[in-house]
Design an enzyme around this catalytic site. Structure first.
Site, short mmCIF file in Angstrom:
data_model
loop_
_atom_site.label_atom_id
_atom_site.label_comp_id
_atom_site.label_asym_id
_atom_site.label_seq_id
_atom_site.Cartn_x
_atom_site.Cartn_y
_atom_site.Cartn_z
N GLY A 97 11.24 54.24 -19.57
CA GLY A 97 12.13 53.11 -19.83
C GLY A 97 11.66 52.28 -21.00
O GLY A 97 12.47 51.71 -21.73
N ARG A 130 18.84 55.68 -14.25
CA ARG A 130 18.32 54.33 -14.44
C ARG A 130 19.28 53.55 -15.35
O ARG A 130 19.63 54.01 -16.44
CB ARG A 130 16.92 54.37 -15.04
CG ARG A 130 15.93 55.10 -14.15
CD ARG A 130 14.55 55.20 -14.78
NE ARG A 130 13.91 53.89 -14.90
CZ ARG A 130 12.70 53.71 -15.44
NH1 ARG A 130 12.03 54.77 -15.91
NH2 ARG A 130 12.17 52.50 -15.51
N SER A 180 16.80 44.43 -15.06
CA SER A 180 15.57 44.87 -15.70
C SER A 180 15.29 43.96 -16.88
O SER A 180 16.18 43.69 -17.71
CB SER A 180 15.70 46.32 -16.19
OG SER A 180 14.56 46.69 -16.96
N SER A 181 14.06 43.50 -16.98
CA SER A 181 13.67 42.67 -18.13
C SER A 181 13.62 43.49 -19.40
O SER A 181 13.57 42.93 -20.50
CB SER A 181 12.31 42.01 -17.87
OG SER A 181 11.29 42.99 -17.81
N GLN A 182 13.64 44.82 -19.29
CA GLN A 182 13.59 45.66 -20.49
C GLN A 182 14.84 45.50 -21.35
O GLN A 182 14.80 45.74 -22.55
CB GLN A 182 13.40 47.12 -20.10
CG GLN A 182 11.99 47.44 -19.60
CD GLN A 182 11.83 48.89 -19.19
OE1 GLN A 182 12.76 49.69 -19.32
NE2 GLN A 182 10.66 49.23 -18.70
N ARG A 361 11.95 52.68 -5.28
CA ARG A 361 10.61 52.47 -4.75
C ARG A 361 10.60 51.79 -3.38
O ARG A 361 9.65 51.98 -2.61
CB ARG A 361 9.77 51.67 -5.76
CG ARG A 361 9.36 52.49 -6.97
CD ARG A 361 8.61 51.67 -7.99
NE ARG A 361 8.02 52.52 -9.03
CZ ARG A 361 7.46 52.07 -10.13
NH1 ARG A 361 7.40 50.76 -10.37
NH2 ARG A 361 6.94 52.90 -11.01
N HIS A 402 4.47 57.86 -10.91
CA HIS A 402 3.03 57.72 -11.09
C HIS A 402 2.43 56.64 -10.20
O HIS A 402 1.34 56.80 -9.66
CB HIS A 402 2.74 57.41 -12.56
CG HIS A 402 3.49 56.22 -13.11
ND1 HIS A 402 2.90 55.23 -13.84
CD2 HIS A 402 4.80 55.87 -13.02
CE1 HIS A 402 3.79 54.33 -14.19
NE2 HIS A 402 4.95 54.69 -13.70
N ARG A 403 3.13 55.54 -10.04
CA ARG A 403 2.55 54.42 -9.28
C ARG A 403 2.50 54.70 -7.78
O ARG A 403 1.61 54.21 -7.09
CB ARG A 403 3.30 53.13 -9.59
CG ARG A 403 3.27 52.80 -11.08
CD ARG A 403 3.11 51.34 -11.37
NE ARG A 403 3.04 51.12 -12.82
CZ ARG A 403 1.93 51.18 -13.52
NH1 ARG A 403 0.77 51.44 -12.92
NH2 ARG A 403 1.93 50.98 -14.83
N LYS A 434 2.02 59.92 -16.62
CA LYS A 434 2.94 58.97 -17.26
C LYS A 434 2.19 57.78 -17.83
O LYS A 434 2.56 57.25 -18.88
CB LYS A 434 3.98 58.52 -16.23
CG LYS A 434 5.03 57.56 -16.76
CD LYS A 434 6.06 57.25 -15.69
CE LYS A 434 7.06 56.21 -16.14
NZ LYS A 434 7.94 56.68 -17.23
#
Length: 672
Positions: A97, A130, A180-182, A361, A402-403, A434
């Site tokens: 992202g 996403r 999303s802040s992105q 998640r 990954h998390r 990642k």
């Protein structure tokens, strides 16, 4: 990186040592893009080397930037500045992202006034789930041509050049902040490209989540010459005449989200000394370091210093908390696993963004916590975890996230709170590539446990039976350490030949073995600082090793070295007495053999292929002599352990032998 289908973690107890964090993913990809947009050359130090940064680098190179890798974590970028990008590119951005959204905005803006430009931005299937529609809608008032070519509001994207001018809009742009802040970050990174004739303003609709990530964006913009004016978290203005300027050199901080796993590890299991986490600390620009506040509330004893954090256990058990995680969405996942070690329930709120990350998640964390035996409740933006689970051995699904893989590694410390410890399997551990490719190596490098909890597979057998090849391959398939005990004896043999110590001088040989500096680097033996793998293959060394290994005092000296190799996550070792003397409690013992004629033929082919002259008759006689000597020696004679499984590989390929051993191991493994 563990490029294997799964990694089994034994029950773990202690944590100590030092860990060096990789560079921050959020900072790395922002810095790469800013360097690519700037004029001049930028050297980026301590850059994260991972899947997400590689796709960003590949994209910049496709667009015409020169990116030169100086070292594993250092690159130099020659930015485009006012130069045009290549007019067409098909950019694959994986599941990043931090690459997809900022690149989409930057390319859309740079394509204004460039008719004929065409770009495709795509990723893995999850990337196409996403959302990006709010960013696309925010770009359209600028005159950008951006379209979602699959499902509406989601990648892939098609960006086309337009004939219209590139200039700041008179009215503010508006973008949602609650998904999303992105989206806001992407606009802030792109808007300086529009401000030659006037300022550009963007207003946030709804509550802005993940604000610390926007703070990272603002800090990096300033480092690259753009000072954004802000009205709280509601509006941001990029001044007229803003222009990206290379800082020349920029050092990336260690990843604060990744620090959370080791902060938790220290809080749970660093009881004798602090676990030192290097790469991030006091003065960090990363908001995920606010995880420290939540960890302290749970009982962690933490000291923040410039460039490092010292973590140790404080309160135990940990305390359950209620915490709004809107500012630390990634690190909050670590709190969910820490909750298993608390004495009261933990409720995490403000995590609605979890649902649009690498996976859903909230659903994934709940499912895997329950798989371990926990009781979990979820809501649209919350999760509640009750402590004291009925711990179950579990295979944790990681959802290519990954998390999830990293935070659930902490579940291996269940012996701290249960009298019936269980192993934990992490499926698809390679997904940590990642952001933290060497995560499990770093995690296990800090871990300690009881030796008898570390699984061991022994492979014994006569010379030239292929036990070393088999053991190394099985270890690689399982992600375990490999001990070539024969290499230890060959190192002593080589050292004795070089120093002139006689083969029959037991006392001198044992002193020599005691003082040797022997270690293994990436599986290859290193003697007194020099690689010796090739030297150990000489027939003279092999013959001397057989003679040296007959001395009880030499075997005693080398025994402790072999015992010390029993480290998490597990060990596969080969030799002549691994299952009978060194590791009699091994979970699986193999006695590998083949006829002496077959072994002589294999050795002959091996030597000839390496350009070493050899005679088959001489090799056959030598192997027969070695067999007789190894079986008749008084100290640890060559024999199969009573509970060893016999594997005659005379007619088997290497792969067939490997699969036979793995099958036996899975039959005995509680996780299958």
């Amino acid at each position: 990186m563990h490029d294997i289908p799964f990694l089994d973690l034994p029950p773990l107890l202690q944590a100590a040592g030092r860990v060096r964090l990789p560079g921050s993913k959020s900072i790395s990809n922002r810095a790469l893009l800013l360097a690519g947009l700037s004029e001049g050359r930028t050297r980026l130090l301590d850059l994260l080397d991972s899947d997400d940064t590689r796709v960003m680098i590949d994209a910049l190179q496709q667009l015409g930037c020169v990116v030169e890798r100086i070292g594993p974590t250092t690159v130099e970028v020659v930015g485009l500045g006012d130069q045009p990008a290549r007019p067409t590119a098909d950019l694959f951005l994986g599941n990043a992202g931090t690459a997809m959204r900022p690149l989409a905005a930057a390319l859309a803006v740079r394509s204004l006034g460039v008719p004929g430009a065409e770009y495709t931005l795509r990723g893995v299937p999850r990337m196409h789930e996403r959302p990006i529609g709010d960013l696309v809608e925010a770009l359209l008032p600028l005159g950008c041509s951006v379209a979602c070519t699959g499902q509406g509001g989601y990648p892939p994207l098609a960006i086309r050049g337009t004939a219209g001018p590139r200039r700041a809009p008179e009215a503010p742009l508006r973008v949602r902040g609650d998904v999303s802040s992105q989206f806001l970050t992407a606009l802030l990174l792109a808007l300086p490209l529009l401000t030659e004739d006037g300022p550009a303003r963007v207003e946030v609709q709804g509550e802005l989540i993940s604000r610390p990530y926007v703070e990272i964006t603002l800090a990096l913009l300033e480092r690259f010459g753009v000072a954004v004016q802000r009205d709280g978290w509601r509006a941001f203005t990029v001044p007229q005449g803003s222009r990206y300027r290379s800082p020349g050199e920029f050092r990336v901080e260690g990843d604060a989200s990744s620090a959370s796993y080791f902060i938790a590890l220290g809080a749970m299991a660093a009881t004798t000394e602090a676990l030192v986490i290097e790469g991030v600390g006091e003065g960090s620009i990363q908001g995920d370091l606010r995880f420290v506040d939540a960890a302290r509330a749970m009982g962690a004893d933490l000291k923040l210093l410039p460039g490092r954090i010292e973590a140790r256990r404080g309160r135990w058990p940990l305390a359950g908390i209620e915490h709004d995680c809107i500012d630390i969405p990634d690190a909050a996942m670590t709190l969910a696993v820490m909750a298993l070690y608390a004495d009261t329930p933990t409720t995490l709120t403000g995590i609605a963004s979890w649902r649009v990350k690498e996976t859903d998640r909230i659903a994934a964390m709940a499912a895997e916590l329950e798989r371990l035996g926990a009781r979990v409740q979820t809501g649209p933006d919350r999760i509640r975890i009750e402590p004291h689970p009925a711990w179950r051995a579990a295979a944790i699904r990681t959802y290519d996230d990954h998390r999830i893989a990293m935070c659930f590694s902490l579940a291996a410390y269940n012996p701290l709170v249960t009298a019936q410890p269980v192993p934990v399997r992490i499926l698809d551990p390679r997904c940590v590539g990642k952001t933290f490719p060497d995560y499990f190596e770093a995690f296990l490098g800090c871990a300690g446990t009881r030796a008898d909890w570390v699984p061991v597979i022994t492979v014994d057998g006569p010379s030239a039976s292929g036990k070393g090849t088999l053991a190394a391959a099985v270890a690689a398939r399982l992600g375990f350490h490999h001990l070539d005990s024969g290499a230890l004896y060959r190192c002593v043999a080589l050292a004795s030949l070089r120093s002139g110590v006689a083969a029959d001088d037991e006392a001198a040989l044992s002193r020599l073995a005691q003082g040797l500096d022997i270690r293994f680097s990436q599986g290859e033996p290193v003697l007194d600082g020099q690689p010796v793998a090739e030297a150990l293959r000489a027939e003279t060394v092999g013959v001397r090793a057989s003679q040296v290994s007959a001395w009880p005092e030499v075997r005693r000296v080398l025994l402790q070295r072999q015992l010390d190799s029993r480290r998490p996550p597990g060990l596969v070792c080969d030799g002549r007495d691994m299952g009978t003397v060194v590791f009699p409690d091994a979970g699986l013992k193999i006695f590998l053999t083949a006829s002496v004629a077959t072994r002589a033929e294999r050795r002959h082919k091996q030597l000839i292929s390496n350009g070493i002259p050899a005679k088959l008759d001489a090799l056959l006689a030598d192997l027969q002599a070695r067999d007789d000597r190894d079986r008749s020696r008084s100290a640890s004679p060559l024999e199969a352990a009573e509970d060893a499984l016999l594997l005659d590989n005379s007619t088997l390929s290497i792969e067939e032998s490997i699969q036979r051993v793995l099958s036996w191991w899975h039959e005995r493994n509680p996780l299958g």
